[in-house]
Design a protein around this motif. Structure first.
Motif, PDB file in Angstrom:
ATOM      1  N   ILE A  68       0.833  -1.208   0.000  1.00  0.00           N
ATOM      2  CA  ILE A  68       0.000   0.000   0.000  1.00  0.00           C
ATOM      3  C   ILE A  68       0.865   1.255   0.000  1.00  0.00           C
ATOM      4  O   ILE A  68       0.610   2.206  -0.754  1.00  0.00           O
ATOM      5  CB  ILE A  68      -0.942  -0.007   1.215  1.00  0.00           C
ATOM      6  CG1 ILE A  68      -1.967  -1.139   1.098  1.00  0.00           C
ATOM      7  CG2 ILE A  68      -1.665   1.334   1.349  1.00  0.00           C
ATOM      8  CD1 ILE A  68      -2.827  -1.304   2.327  1.00  0.00           C
ATOM      9  N   LEU A  69       1.883   1.276   0.858  1.00  0.00           N
ATOM     10  CA  LEU A  69       2.720   2.471   0.954  1.00  0.00           C
ATOM     11  C   LEU A  69       3.413   2.761  -0.370  1.00  0.00           C
ATOM     12  O   LEU A  69       3.399   3.903  -0.855  1.00  0.00           O
ATOM     13  CB  LEU A  69       3.750   2.297   2.069  1.00  0.00           C
ATOM     14  CG  LEU A  69       4.501   3.563   2.505  1.00  0.00           C
ATOM     15  CD1 LEU A  69       4.884   3.486   3.975  1.00  0.00           C
ATOM     16  CD2 LEU A  69       5.776   3.761   1.675  1.00  0.00           C
ATOM     17  N   PRO A 111       3.089  11.918  -4.592  1.00  0.00           N
ATOM     18  CA  PRO A 111       2.332  10.719  -4.222  1.00  0.00           C
ATOM     19  C   PRO A 111       0.931  10.786  -4.810  1.00  0.00           C
ATOM     20  O   PRO A 111       0.336  11.864  -4.896  1.00  0.00           O
ATOM     21  CB  PRO A 111       2.314  10.771  -2.698  1.00  0.00           C
ATOM     22  CG  PRO A 111       2.521  12.204  -2.361  1.00  0.00           C
ATOM     23  CD  PRO A 111       3.408  12.757  -3.421  1.00  0.00           C
ATOM     24  N   ASN A 112       0.402   9.633  -5.217  1.00  0.00           N
ATOM     25  CA  ASN A 112      -0.922   9.631  -5.828  1.00  0.00           C
ATOM     26  C   ASN A 112      -2.032   9.524  -4.798  1.00  0.00           C
ATOM     27  O   ASN A 112      -3.196   9.787  -5.104  1.00  0.00           O
ATOM     28  CB  ASN A 112      -1.047   8.518  -6.873  1.00  0.00           C
ATOM     29  CG  ASN A 112      -1.007   7.140  -6.251  1.00  0.00           C
ATOM     30  OD1 ASN A 112      -2.010   6.620  -5.776  1.00  0.00           O
ATOM     31  ND2 ASN A 112       0.171   6.523  -6.253  1.00  0.00           N
ATOM     32  N   ASN A 113      -1.685   9.132  -3.553  1.00  0.00           N
ATOM     33  CA  ASN A 113      -2.720   9.015  -2.530  1.00  0.00           C
ATOM     34  C   ASN A 113      -2.072   9.099  -1.150  1.00  0.00           C
ATOM     35  O   ASN A 113      -1.574   8.112  -0.621  1.00  0.00           O
ATOM     36  CB  ASN A 113      -3.480   7.700  -2.680  1.00  0.00           C
ATOM     37  CG  ASN A 113      -4.768   7.682  -1.873  1.00  0.00           C
ATOM     38  OD1 ASN A 113      -4.809   8.135  -0.739  1.00  0.00           O
ATOM     39  ND2 ASN A 113      -5.834   7.157  -2.465  1.00  0.00           N
ATOM     40  N   LEU A 152      -3.788   6.851   1.723  1.00  0.00           N
ATOM     41  CA  LEU A 152      -3.416   5.441   1.660  1.00  0.00           C
ATOM     42  C   LEU A 152      -1.954   5.238   2.045  1.00  0.00           C
ATOM     43  O   LEU A 152      -1.594   4.221   2.636  1.00  0.00           O
ATOM     44  CB  LEU A 152      -3.680   4.876   0.271  1.00  0.00           C
ATOM     45  CG  LEU A 152      -5.081   4.308   0.016  1.00  0.00           C
ATOM     46  CD1 LEU A 152      -5.188   3.772  -1.400  1.00  0.00           C
ATOM     47  CD2 LEU A 152      -5.435   3.229   1.023  1.00  0.00           C
ATOM     48  N   MET A 153      -1.113   6.205   1.703  1.00  0.00           N
ATOM     49  CA  MET A 153       0.279   6.146   2.128  1.00  0.00           C
ATOM     50  C   MET A 153       0.363   6.083   3.650  1.00  0.00           C
ATOM     51  O   MET A 153       1.143   5.301   4.222  1.00  0.00           O
ATOM     52  CB  MET A 153       1.045   7.367   1.610  1.00  0.00           C
ATOM     53  CG  MET A 153       2.501   7.448   2.039  1.00  0.00           C
ATOM     54  SD  MET A 153       3.197   9.092   1.813  1.00  0.00           S
ATOM     55  CE  MET A 153       2.377   9.999   3.119  1.00  0.00           C
ATOM     56  N   LEU A 154      -0.456   6.884   4.333  1.00  0.00           N
ATOM     57  CA  LEU A 154      -0.484   6.864   5.797  1.00  0.00           C
ATOM     58  C   LEU A 154      -1.021   5.535   6.332  1.00  0.00           C
ATOM     59  O   LEU A 154      -0.583   5.065   7.383  1.00  0.00           O
ATOM     60  CB  LEU A 154      -1.336   8.014   6.317  1.00  0.00           C
ATOM     61  CG  LEU A 154      -0.725   9.417   6.188  1.00  0.00           C
ATOM     62  CD1 LEU A 154      -1.738  10.470   6.606  1.00  0.00           C
ATOM     63  CD2 LEU A 154       0.531   9.527   7.025  1.00  0.00           C
ATOM     64  N   THR A 155      -1.929   4.936   5.613  1.00  0.00           N
ATOM     65  CA  THR A 155      -2.427   3.617   6.007  1.00  0.00           C
ATOM     66  C   THR A 155      -1.305   2.586   5.968  1.00  0.00           C
ATOM     67  O   THR A 155      -1.128   1.793   6.907  1.00  0.00           O
ATOM     68  CB  THR A 155      -3.574   3.179   5.075  1.00  0.00           C
ATOM     69  OG1 THR A 155      -4.623   4.145   5.118  1.00  0.00           O
ATOM     70  CG2 THR A 155      -4.104   1.816   5.483  1.00  0.00           C
ATOM     71  N   SER A 179       5.474  18.424   6.901  1.00  0.00           N
ATOM     72  CA  SER A 179       5.252  17.544   5.761  1.00  0.00           C
ATOM     73  C   SER A 179       4.749  16.191   6.245  1.00  0.00           C
ATOM     74  O   SER A 179       5.337  15.590   7.150  1.00  0.00           O
ATOM     75  CB  SER A 179       6.565  17.357   4.982  1.00  0.00           C
ATOM     76  OG  SER A 179       6.476  16.262   4.086  1.00  0.00           O
ATOM     77  N   VAL A 180       3.677  15.707   5.636  1.00  0.00           N
ATOM     78  CA  VAL A 180       3.148  14.393   5.996  1.00  0.00           C
ATOM     79  C   VAL A 180       4.134  13.309   5.574  1.00  0.00           C
ATOM     80  O   VAL A 180       4.398  12.358   6.317  1.00  0.00           O
ATOM     81  CB  VAL A 180       1.770  14.165   5.341  1.00  0.00           C
ATOM     82  CG1 VAL A 180       1.264  12.758   5.635  1.00  0.00           C
ATOM     83  CG2 VAL A 180       0.779  15.198   5.836  1.00  0.00           C
ATOM     84  N   ILE A 181       4.687  13.436   4.370  1.00  0.00           N
ATOM     85  CA  ILE A 181       5.695  12.479   3.917  1.00  0.00           C
ATOM     86  C   ILE A 181       6.904  12.534   4.845  1.00  0.00           C
ATOM     87  O   ILE A 181       7.489  11.504   5.195  1.00  0.00           O
ATOM     88  CB  ILE A 181       6.123  12.763   2.462  1.00  0.00           C
ATOM     89  CG1 ILE A 181       4.938  12.563   1.523  1.00  0.00           C
ATOM     90  CG2 ILE A 181       7.277  11.859   2.046  1.00  0.00           C
ATOM     91  CD1 ILE A 181       5.243  12.904   0.084  1.00  0.00           C
ATOM     92  N   GLY A 182       7.283  13.733   5.265  1.00  0.00           N
ATOM     93  CA  GLY A 182       8.391  13.871   6.200  1.00  0.00           C
ATOM     94  C   GLY A 182       8.118  13.180   7.517  1.00  0.00           C
ATOM     95  O   GLY A 182       8.993  12.532   8.097  1.00  0.00           O
ATOM     96  N   ALA A 183       6.884  13.300   8.010  1.00  0.00           N
ATOM     97  CA  ALA A 183       6.523  12.626   9.258  1.00  0.00           C
ATOM     98  C   ALA A 183       6.661  11.121   9.127  1.00  0.00           C
ATOM     99  O   ALA A 183       7.143  10.435  10.043  1.00  0.00           O
ATOM    100  CB  ALA A 183       5.095  12.999   9.650  1.00  0.00           C
TER     101      ALA A 183
END
Length: 487
Positions: A44-45, A229-231, A234-237, A291-295
């Protein structure tokens, strides 16, 4: 009335005298948690953190590696990692498939630790559950290591080359690190500490990923310039599955449901949370927004950093390691990487070098400083082990940790390079330019999402929507008439 032998207490081979049901249950749960980190976690990630046109290919690289490692593992690789010694750094290859092997008590034959005079210091590792549980648990570690390597190669590696890379790297790289440090090899005998894979899994995958990325070559220029990122949700999931699954990753490595596994799980969460917060604060200070990706990257570096010392350090040390793992990899990724000509030339798609190699090395080194003597005696084969902060032989332990890391780095640089060169003689490592331009549809004939105006077309003569695959000349890829139409 009789009952099946599996339920006859300690009166049958199904419930042997040596079997501890609690340990066996925890080991299988831990293995499953680690497996969930890969499938669906990293599937998923990876499928969400990349550009939309690479979602299918990225997720499939992870799924393929998971399946391929399974077959290689039980056919030859498990015993190369944890079986009888062939060389100081390698076990003898043989299958782990027969019931005579799998239902007996688990054991790591080469793990007996000796004093310098040749007398036994610590007996062979023999957990209180069957070999089948050990094979399952260790297979999940091998699988996720290959999937982590894939993170450096997303968006351009030829999928057929990846299909060859997985069994070759598992055989000639992963098994070396696993046997040397865990299975009773020379680094295990010397006393190098890697509680749960900071070196065997994370340092090796980070170095191998960067090395393979060099040989495969970069993504297309357009993808390197913009790769959103496309989603994100879902990346956080996927990231959440990775974090929660780490309870099995570190909690299962004492090979028992004991007090050391509890310490490991607690320290894992402390370090990961600290690292995420530090990384996020640095993003706010430096880039003026979190940044969410950074987190997610900060979370991963914390999980990686604590892994080599999870059950060996105190809670305050886990916080210190979290501060370091949230700041040093941030600095290497955000500052050093942008100023380094070498790192700029090598296209490491997800920054696996920073999140796993740098964080893994940092974790191994700090384990050499913070390993607490009481906790060390609960787990380590070398008695009286301790970190540098606790005096005595602690300073020597730090040296051991650095030397162990250098071995893992050197072996992966050489082995991964040789594997890539050999594959390149047979199959191009990188996709052709036309596939790089199109992405999933060209590589797999499939796309991640069928959205209006994206993946489907409207044709008035057909009175409805139809798949863009119908435009190809490959009849095998055509969707049967009526399946996707909405009249």
């Amino acid at each position: 009335m009789s009952v099946p032998v599996a339920y006859q207490g300690n009166t049958s081979l199904a419930v042997a005298d040596w079997l501890n049901k609690g340990d066996n249950a925890w080991q299988m749960i831990s293995a499953t948690l680690v497996g969930l980190q890969s499938v669906p976690g990293l599937v998923i990630l990876y499928g969400s953190i990349v550009k939309k046109k690479w979602a299918v290919n990225s997720a499939f690289m992870a799924l393929y590696a998971f399946a391929a490692v399974w077959i290689c593992w039980v056919t030859w690789a498990y015993n190369m990692s944890f079986g009888e010694k062939l060389l100081p750094f390698w076990g003898k290859a043989k299958p782990a498939l027969g019931q005579k092997f799998l239902i007996k008590q688990a054991a790591l034959p080469a793990s007996t630790h000796y004093h310098k005079d040749g007398t036994v210091e610590t007996a062979m590792i023999e957990p209180y559950y069957p070999m089948a549980s050990m094979v399952y648990f260790q297979c999940m570690f091998a699988s996720i290591t290959l999937i982590l390597v894939a993170g450096s190669l997303l968006g351009r590696m030829n999928i057929k080359a990846w299909m060859l890379f997985v069994p070759l790297w598992l055989t000639f790289s992963y098994t070396i690190g696993a046997f040397s440090i865990w299975g009773g090899g020379f680094l295990f005998q010397w006393g190098v500490i890697d509680y749960s894979g900071g070196y065997v899994i994370h340092l090796s995958s980070g170095i191998a990923g960067l090395t393979a990325a060099y040989w495969v070559g970069p993504r297309s220029t357009k993808d390197r310039e913009r790769f959103p990122p496309n989603n994100v949700l879902l990346m956080l999931t996927g990231a959440g599955l990775l974090w929660m699954g780490w309870a099995g990753f570190n909690g299962g490595d004492p090979y028992s449901a004991n007090i050391d596994s509890s310490m490991a799980v607690l320290n894992t969460n402390i370090c990961a949370a600290t690292s995420l917060l530090v990384w996020t604060c640095l993003d706010v200070i430096y880039f003026k927004k979190p940044s969410v990706i950074g987190a997610v990257q900060g979370m991963i570096t914390g999980l990686v950093c604590i892994t080599p010392g999870a059950g060996l350090v105190q809670g305050w040390a886990a916080i210190v390691m979290g501060v370091l793992s949230g700041s040093i990899p941030w600095f290497t990724m955000m500052i050093v990487h942008k100023r380094s000509r070498i790192l700029q030339q090598v296209d490491d798609t997800l920054g696996v070098f920073h999140t796993h190699a740098v964080a893994g090395f940092l974790g191994g080194a700090t384990t050499g400083l913070f390993t607490e003597p009481t906790l060390a005696n609960l787990f380590l084969a070398v008695t009286n082990s301790r970190g540098g902060f606790y005096g005595g032989v602690g300073g020597y332990q730090f040296v051991k940790q650095i030397v162990g890391a250098l071995f893992v780095i050197g072996w992966n640089l050489v082995a991964t390079s040789i594997i890539c060169v050999v594959i390149r003689l047979l199959i191009p490592l990188r996709m052709p330019e036309e596939e790089l331009a199109i992405g999933d549809d060209a590589v797999h004939g499939e796309e991640a999402y069928a959205l209006w105006g994206d993946g489907e077309k409207y044709d008035a003569t057909r009175h409805g929507w139809y798949s863009s695959n119908d435009d190809t000349n490959h009849d095998s890829n055509k969707i049967p008439s009526g399946v996707t139409q909405m009249v």
